[in-house]
Design a protein around this motif. Sequence first.
Motif, PDB file in Angstrom:
ATOM      1  N   TRP A   1      36.629 -15.611  54.170  1.00 27.39           N
ATOM      2  CA  TRP A   1      36.885 -17.048  54.283  1.00 27.39           C
ATOM      3  C   TRP A   1      38.184 -17.444  53.560  1.00 27.39           C
ATOM      4  O   TRP A   1      38.744 -18.480  53.848  1.00 27.39           O
ATOM      5  CB  TRP A   1      35.711 -17.850  53.709  1.00 27.39           C
ATOM      6  CG  TRP A   1      34.521 -17.902  54.628  1.00 27.39           C
ATOM      7  CD1 TRP A   1      33.947 -16.869  55.262  1.00 27.39           C
ATOM      8  CD2 TRP A   1      33.804 -19.077  55.007  1.00 27.39           C
ATOM      9  NE1 TRP A   1      32.873 -17.278  56.009  1.00 27.39           N
ATOM     10  CE2 TRP A   1      32.772 -18.641  55.873  1.00 27.39           C
ATOM     11  CE3 TRP A   1      33.888 -20.418  54.691  1.00 27.39           C
ATOM     12  CZ2 TRP A   1      31.838 -19.530  56.431  1.00 27.39           C
ATOM     13  CZ3 TRP A   1      32.978 -21.303  55.243  1.00 27.39           C
ATOM     14  CH2 TRP A   1      31.967 -20.856  56.113  1.00 27.39           C
TER      15      TRP A   1
ATOM     16  N   ILE B   1      39.276 -24.489  54.098  1.00 25.17           N
ATOM     17  CA  ILE B   1      39.076 -25.806  53.488  1.00 25.17           C
ATOM     18  C   ILE B   1      37.663 -25.924  52.914  1.00 25.17           C
ATOM     19  O   ILE B   1      37.455 -26.409  51.786  1.00 25.17           O
ATOM     20  CB  ILE B   1      39.339 -26.907  54.530  1.00 25.17           C
ATOM     21  CG1 ILE B   1      40.819 -26.918  54.937  1.00 25.17           C
ATOM     22  CG2 ILE B   1      38.925 -28.274  53.994  1.00 25.17           C
ATOM     23  CD1 ILE B   1      41.136 -27.830  56.093  1.00 25.17           C
ATOM     24  N   SER B   2      36.679 -25.443  53.687  1.00 28.18           N
ATOM     25  CA  SER B   2      35.289 -25.521  53.221  1.00 28.18           C
ATOM     26  C   SER B   2      35.074 -24.676  51.964  1.00 28.18           C
ATOM     27  O   SER B   2      34.335 -25.070  51.046  1.00 28.18           O
ATOM     28  CB  SER B   2      34.338 -25.057  54.329  1.00 28.18           C
ATOM     29  OG  SER B   2      34.476 -25.866  55.482  1.00 28.18           O
TER      30      SER B   2
ATOM     31  N   GLN C   1      42.129 -22.798  64.142  1.00 27.00           N
ATOM     32  CA  GLN C   1      41.524 -24.004  63.578  1.00 27.00           C
ATOM     33  C   GLN C   1      40.237 -23.683  62.820  1.00 27.00           C
ATOM     34  O   GLN C   1      39.969 -24.256  61.760  1.00 27.00           O
ATOM     35  CB  GLN C   1      41.248 -25.009  64.704  1.00 27.00           C
ATOM     36  CG  GLN C   1      42.512 -25.615  65.303  1.00 27.00           C
ATOM     37  CD  GLN C   1      42.213 -26.528  66.472  1.00 27.00           C
ATOM     38  OE1 GLN C   1      41.126 -26.488  67.057  1.00 27.00           O
ATOM     39  NE2 GLN C   1      43.179 -27.360  66.832  1.00 27.00           N
ATOM     40  N   ASN C   2      39.447 -22.768  63.358  1.00 24.61           N
ATOM     41  CA  ASN C   2      38.221 -22.361  62.670  1.00 24.61           C
ATOM     42  C   ASN C   2      38.537 -21.699  61.328  1.00 24.61           C
ATOM     43  O   ASN C   2      37.834 -21.924  60.322  1.00 24.61           O
ATOM     44  CB  ASN C   2      37.409 -21.407  63.549  1.00 24.61           C
ATOM     45  CG  ASN C   2      36.788 -22.124  64.739  1.00 24.61           C
ATOM     46  OD1 ASN C   2      36.609 -23.340  64.712  1.00 24.61           O
ATOM     47  ND2 ASN C   2      36.456 -21.371  65.774  1.00 24.61           N
ATOM     48  N   GLU C   3      39.588 -20.874  61.315  1.00 23.53           N
ATOM     49  CA  GLU C   3      39.974 -20.232  60.061  1.00 23.53           C
ATOM     50  C   GLU C   3      40.424 -21.274  59.037  1.00 23.53           C
ATOM     51  O   GLU C   3      40.086 -21.176  57.841  1.00 23.53           O
ATOM     52  CB  GLU C   3      41.092 -19.225  60.323  1.00 23.53           C
ATOM     53  CG  GLU C   3      40.643 -17.991  61.093  1.00 23.53           C
ATOM     54  CD  GLU C   3      41.797 -17.038  61.363  1.00 23.53           C
ATOM     55  OE1 GLU C   3      42.961 -17.423  61.063  1.00 23.53           O
ATOM     56  OE2 GLU C   3      41.548 -15.924  61.864  1.00 23.53           O
ATOM     57  N   ASP C   4      41.163 -22.255  59.501  1.00 22.08           N
ATOM     58  CA  ASP C   4      41.591 -23.318  58.588  1.00 22.08           C
ATOM     59  C   ASP C   4      40.391 -24.090  58.033  1.00 22.08           C
ATOM     60  O   ASP C   4      40.351 -24.429  56.834  1.00 22.08           O
ATOM     61  CB  ASP C   4      42.538 -24.279  59.310  1.00 22.08           C
ATOM     62  CG  ASP C   4      43.867 -23.633  59.642  1.00 22.08           C
ATOM     63  OD1 ASP C   4      44.204 -22.623  59.005  1.00 22.08           O
ATOM     64  OD2 ASP C   4      44.564 -24.143  60.546  1.00 22.08           O
ATOM     65  N   MET C   5      39.425 -24.383  58.901  1.00 25.37           N
ATOM     66  CA  MET C   5      38.241 -25.109  58.447  1.00 25.37           C
ATOM     67  C   MET C   5      37.438 -24.293  57.449  1.00 25.37           C
ATOM     68  O   MET C   5      36.894 -24.842  56.470  1.00 25.37           O
ATOM     69  CB  MET C   5      37.372 -25.478  59.653  1.00 25.37           C
ATOM     70  CG  MET C   5      37.966 -26.571  60.531  1.00 25.37           C
ATOM     71  SD  MET C   5      38.286 -28.098  59.611  1.00 25.37           S
ATOM     72  CE  MET C   5      36.628 -28.508  59.057  1.00 25.37           C
ATOM     73  N   ARG C   6      37.370 -22.980  57.626  1.00 23.39           N
ATOM     74  CA  ARG C   6      36.646 -22.140  56.665  1.00 23.39           C
ATOM     75  C   ARG C   6      37.340 -22.135  55.317  1.00 23.39           C
ATOM     76  O   ARG C   6      36.682 -22.170  54.266  1.00 23.39           O
ATOM     77  CB  ARG C   6      36.514 -20.718  57.223  1.00 23.39           C
ATOM     78  CG  ARG C   6      35.545 -20.609  58.380  1.00 23.39           C
ATOM     79  CD  ARG C   6      35.164 -19.171  58.651  1.00 23.39           C
ATOM     80  NE  ARG C   6      36.317 -18.345  58.980  1.00 23.39           N
ATOM     81  CZ  ARG C   6      36.234 -17.031  59.240  1.00 23.39           C
ATOM     82  NH1 ARG C   6      35.051 -16.412  59.181  1.00 23.39           N
ATOM     83  NH2 ARG C   6      37.320 -16.348  59.553  1.00 23.39           N
TER      84      ARG C   6
ATOM     85  N   THR D   1      41.965 -22.236  68.854  1.00 23.31           N
ATOM     86  CA  THR D   1      40.616 -22.522  68.348  1.00 23.31           C
ATOM     87  C   THR D   1      40.262 -21.633  67.167  1.00 23.31           C
ATOM     88  O   THR D   1      39.708 -22.096  66.160  1.00 23.31           O
ATOM     89  CB  THR D   1      39.582 -22.337  69.473  1.00 23.31           C
ATOM     90  OG1 THR D   1      39.923 -23.192  70.575  1.00 23.31           O
ATOM     91  CG2 THR D   1      38.189 -22.668  69.000  1.00 23.31           C
TER      92      THR D   1
END
Length: 366
Positions: A365, A309-310, A302-307, A299
């Motif tokens: 990020w 990407i954002s 995945q959060n690090e990847d989403m940050r 998890t």
Amino acid sequence: MISNLRKAVRLPHRRRVVDLSHPARSPLGSAVVNCVVYLDGVRQIGHCPAAEAIEQVRSCGNGFVWIGLHEPSQQEFAGVAELFGLHPLAVEDAVDAHQRPKLERYDDTLFTVFKTVRYVEHAELTSTSEVVDTGEIMVFTGPDFVVTVRHGRHGSLGPLREDLETVPEQLAKGPSAVLHAIADHVVDDYLAVADALQNDIDDVETDVFASRRGGADTGRIYQLKRELLELKRAVAPLDRPLQTLSALPVPGQSLPGVDPDIRAYFRDVADHLARVTEQITAFDDLLNSILQANLAQVTVAQNEDMRRISAWVAIIAVPTMVCGVYGMNFDHMPELRWTYGYPLVLGVIVTACVVIHRGFRRNGWL
């Protein structure tokens, strides 16, 4: 347990032993492993079929017959069942196997089921590795006989029989001494398998916490939990039979053929079983914690990847917005005809992107 008894007893002179279960003389077929007469705890020599063996014991009045079989068919076991008067329900369980550990009484005969376990060696634990292999040992004990039926590729009782024969004083206590030795042997195997599983769990735990992203070890953790459940199914149901065998006799409810001196040994086996049960519970809790930690790592990754990407989307949004504005086809737009308008727009885009990138890096990020 047996090794301790061996040290305390002076061993008698051993005579040459001849197997009583020669295939040419035995009515039990190829399933028979051994058929032995014990008188006063001493193994007797000679050849004779099972019927003559039990007749010899009953004529002496102070011994018993031990017959060992491996995966007998219904036809092969029918003769033994008739000879010793075994209950049809117990006979069916012994032949078909796939039974839970239990203790049942049929008149003056006890029927005990043990689940045997073996640790399967493997070079590397994978999501499909077999770790625990199980089998079964069914034991019929009566006043003057022991019939053992073994199912599976392991759990041979040959070495156990040899160890018992070095302590004739123990064997002289009758079939209950054999029943205790088998229970002790089975529970000792539980302890060995539990210790081996501890090493596998430690390896998986190390790998999970050594990886920052997790996920790769989820299948291995589930496989260990499945194999641990297999061990638990063998261990947990045996507690009640051992408690019954070790309990002090109650008038009118005592078990037939259980020597009072053997009950203390059954209590020792029950203590070892309790240790294995505690280990299994601890292992299960530990695997649950490892699995939760592994999923938490997934998890977080995945959060690090989403940050990331954002953050890149926010950076790309600046030139997209500026280019989108100046891509409109209006005649009157600010700086549209200015000579330095194009370099100025590029400078604004680059500056804005650099500032945003540095801000995201400062906050972790990127």
